[in-house]
Design a protein around this motif. Structure first.
Motif, mmCIF file in Angstrom:
data_model
loop_
_atom_site.group_PDB
_atom_site.id
_atom_site.type_symbol
_atom_site.label_atom_id
_atom_site.label_comp_id
_atom_site.label_asym_id
_atom_site.label_seq_id
_atom_site.Cartn_x
_atom_site.Cartn_y
_atom_site.Cartn_z
ATOM 1 N N ALA A 277 0.799 -1.228 0.000
ATOM 2 C CA ALA A 277 0.000 0.000 0.000
ATOM 3 C C ALA A 277 0.831 1.277 0.000
ATOM 4 C CB ALA A 277 -0.931 0.014 1.215
ATOM 5 N N HIS A 278 2.149 1.157 0.110
ATOM 6 C CA HIS A 278 2.992 2.336 0.246
ATOM 7 C C HIS A 278 4.254 2.179 -0.603
ATOM 8 C CE1 HIS A 278 0.664 3.571 3.840
ATOM 9 N NE2 HIS A 278 0.655 2.284 4.126
ATOM 10 N N PHE A 279 4.852 3.327 -0.971
ATOM 11 C CA PHE A 279 6.204 3.423 -1.509
ATOM 12 C C PHE A 279 6.363 2.898 -2.935
ATOM 13 C CE2 PHE A 279 6.763 2.365 3.154
ATOM 14 C CZ PHE A 279 6.655 3.690 3.566
ATOM 15 N N ALA A 280 5.275 2.571 -3.616
ATOM 16 C CA ALA A 280 5.401 2.064 -4.978
ATOM 17 C C ALA A 280 5.787 3.173 -5.956
ATOM 18 C CB ALA A 280 4.098 1.409 -5.432
ATOM 19 N N ASP A 281 5.353 4.424 -5.709
ATOM 20 C CA ASP A 281 5.730 5.499 -6.616
ATOM 21 C C ASP A 281 7.189 5.912 -6.451
ATOM 22 O OD1 ASP A 281 4.712 6.370 -4.169
ATOM 23 O OD2 ASP A 281 3.636 8.072 -4.984
ATOM 24 N N PRO A 282 7.717 6.055 -5.208
ATOM 25 C CA PRO A 282 9.160 6.294 -5.142
ATOM 26 C C PRO A 282 9.981 5.116 -5.652
ATOM 27 C CG PRO A 282 8.226 6.093 -2.928
ATOM 28 C CD PRO A 282 7.077 6.200 -3.884
ATOM 29 N N ASP A 283 9.483 3.898 -5.471
ATOM 30 C CA ASP A 283 10.181 2.739 -6.009
ATOM 31 C C ASP A 283 10.257 2.810 -7.530
ATOM 32 O OD1 ASP A 283 11.095 -0.282 -5.562
ATOM 33 O OD2 ASP A 283 9.667 -0.258 -7.227
ATOM 34 N N LEU A 284 9.154 3.183 -8.191
ATOM 35 C CA LEU A 284 9.164 3.317 -9.641
ATOM 36 C C LEU A 284 10.177 4.367 -10.080
ATOM 37 C CD1 LEU A 284 8.069 2.832 -12.503
ATOM 38 C CD2 LEU A 284 6.201 4.413 -11.966
ATOM 39 N N SER A 285 10.204 5.497 -9.381
ATOM 40 C CA SER A 285 11.156 6.547 -9.744
ATOM 41 C C SER A 285 12.593 6.071 -9.581
ATOM 42 C CB SER A 285 10.902 7.795 -8.895
ATOM 43 O OG SER A 285 9.632 8.346 -9.164
ATOM 44 N N LEU A 286 12.889 5.356 -8.494
ATOM 45 C CA LEU A 286 14.247 4.860 -8.315
ATOM 46 C C LEU A 286 14.599 3.802 -9.352
ATOM 47 C CD1 LEU A 286 14.907 4.645 -4.467
ATOM 48 C CD2 LEU A 286 15.604 6.405 -6.094
ATOM 49 N N ARG A 287 13.620 3.023 -9.779
ATOM 50 C CA ARG A 287 13.915 2.078 -10.870
ATOM 51 C C ARG A 287 14.307 2.816 -12.146
ATOM 52 N NH1 ARG A 287 9.264 -1.013 -12.127
ATOM 53 N NH2 ARG A 287 7.964 -0.239 -10.420
ATOM 54 N N VAL A 288 13.664 3.958 -12.404
ATOM 55 C CA VAL A 288 14.045 4.762 -13.574
ATOM 56 C C VAL A 288 15.442 5.327 -13.386
ATOM 57 C CG1 VAL A 288 13.510 6.865 -14.881
ATOM 58 C CG2 VAL A 288 11.670 5.284 -14.249
ATOM 59 N N TRP A 289 15.697 5.966 -12.240
ATOM 60 C CA TRP A 289 17.040 6.504 -11.983
ATOM 61 C C TRP A 289 18.097 5.407 -12.081
ATOM 62 C CZ3 TRP A 289 17.670 11.401 -12.507
ATOM 63 C CH2 TRP A 289 16.770 12.355 -12.002
ATOM 64 N N SER A 290 17.818 4.222 -11.527
ATOM 65 C CA SER A 290 18.821 3.167 -11.471
ATOM 66 C C SER A 290 19.124 2.565 -12.841
ATOM 67 C CB SER A 290 18.380 2.059 -10.505
ATOM 68 O OG SER A 290 17.267 1.340 -11.013
ATOM 69 N N HIS A 291 18.224 2.787 -13.800
ATOM 70 C CA HIS A 291 18.478 2.353 -15.174
ATOM 71 C C HIS A 291 19.073 3.486 -16.011
ATOM 72 C CE1 HIS A 291 16.017 -1.138 -14.108
ATOM 73 N NE2 HIS A 291 16.389 -1.693 -15.241
ATOM 74 N N GLU A 292 19.698 4.452 -15.341
ATOM 75 C CA GLU A 292 20.320 5.603 -15.979
ATOM 76 C C GLU A 292 19.309 6.443 -16.749
ATOM 77 O OE1 GLU A 292 23.699 4.278 -18.222
ATOM 78 O OE2 GLU A 292 24.716 3.509 -16.438
#
Length: 257
Positions: A149-164
């Motif tokens: 229920a929480h943190f899925a949007d920051p997780d998505l953003s970090l997945r984008v950052w982590s893929h350069e």
């Protein structure tokens, strides 16, 4: 013309109706579907209904919406918000331009009366993410049921950052709060899963991005005043205490939304 899939989980029929009516009233000329994941039906134009008999949490609902969606661009929505006139205008062009420079690419929608933006580990993350299906496929998909229920949007953003890739805030105010004073979510997952989801987030990301950060969520997830945006993003990658020391001349107490 690019098509949009607007993800709308809801457990509140009146809230869902208000959100859908606002989308239909402000999206003229656009090719869009509203993917409503709910235990009820809403018979309004543009709605693709995904029935959820037993709610399993917001993240699972988003995952079900994504599985049913067909649009080129995926947009997060919440039933306690309304769309403002022209809210989808220019987003497809912004994404195409962004992906030409950075791939994957993700943008966040700004809201009326929101003076702050969110960061995790000193990197901008999108409150209401908008992203192409191509970029999503590059980072492993939409909201991850690893969370409940929480943190899925920051997780998505970090997945984008982590893929350069790159995350940015789109220009313009495009959404507004609708139910601000009496907005109490009926989801039991919101109140029971936060600690579990936080630990899951830290387990996934702290080793990679947490140098200098403690494991206090109030530091990892820190809201800055919009004046600290640079080129509509934030890529400091340092704890807020260090950032504020470096920017004492400009710093004001950051406002949380």
């Amino acid at each position: 013309m690019s098509s949009f899939s607007i993800m709308l989980p809801s457990l509140r029929r009146d809230y869902a109706v208000s959100a859908i009516e606002s989308i239909n009233a402000t999206s003229q000329g656009m090719d869009y579907e509203i993917v409503l994941v709910a235990p009820f039906r809403v018979d309004l134009p543009g709605v693709l209904h995904v029935h959820e008999e037993t709610p399993r949490g917001t993240v699972a609902a988003h995952a079900d919406a994504y599985a049913a969606s067909t649009g080129d661009i995926v947009v997060a929505f919440a039933d306690d918000h309304i769309a403002l006139p022209g809210w989808l205008d220019g987003l497809a062009e912004e994404i195409a331009k962004g992906e030409d420079i950075h791939f994957p690419f993700l943008g966040g929608i700004d809201r009326a009366n929101a003076e702050a933006f969110g960061t995790v580990y000193g990197l901008y993350y999108a409150y209401f993410p908008v992203i192409s299906r191509a970029s999503l496929e590059a980072v492993g998909g939409w909201y991850d049921p690893y969370y409940r229920a929480h943190f899925a949007d920051p997780d998505l953003s970090l997945r984008v950052w982590s893929h350069e890739g790159y995350c940015t805030q789109f220009p313009g105010i495009r959404l507004a709060d609708k139910f601000t004073e009496e907005d109490i979510s009926p989801s039991v997952h919101k109140s029971t899963c936060q600690d579990r989801d936080l630990q899951a987030f830290i387990d996934r990301w702290h080793e990679r991005y947490g140098k200098g950060f403690n494991k206090n969520w109030d530091e990892i997830n820190f809201n800055y005043h919009r004046k600290f945006l640079s080129n509509n993003t934030f890529i400091e990658g340092i704890p807020p205490r260090e950032f504020m020391l470096r920017n004492m001349s400009k710093a004001a107490k950051p406002e949380s939304d």
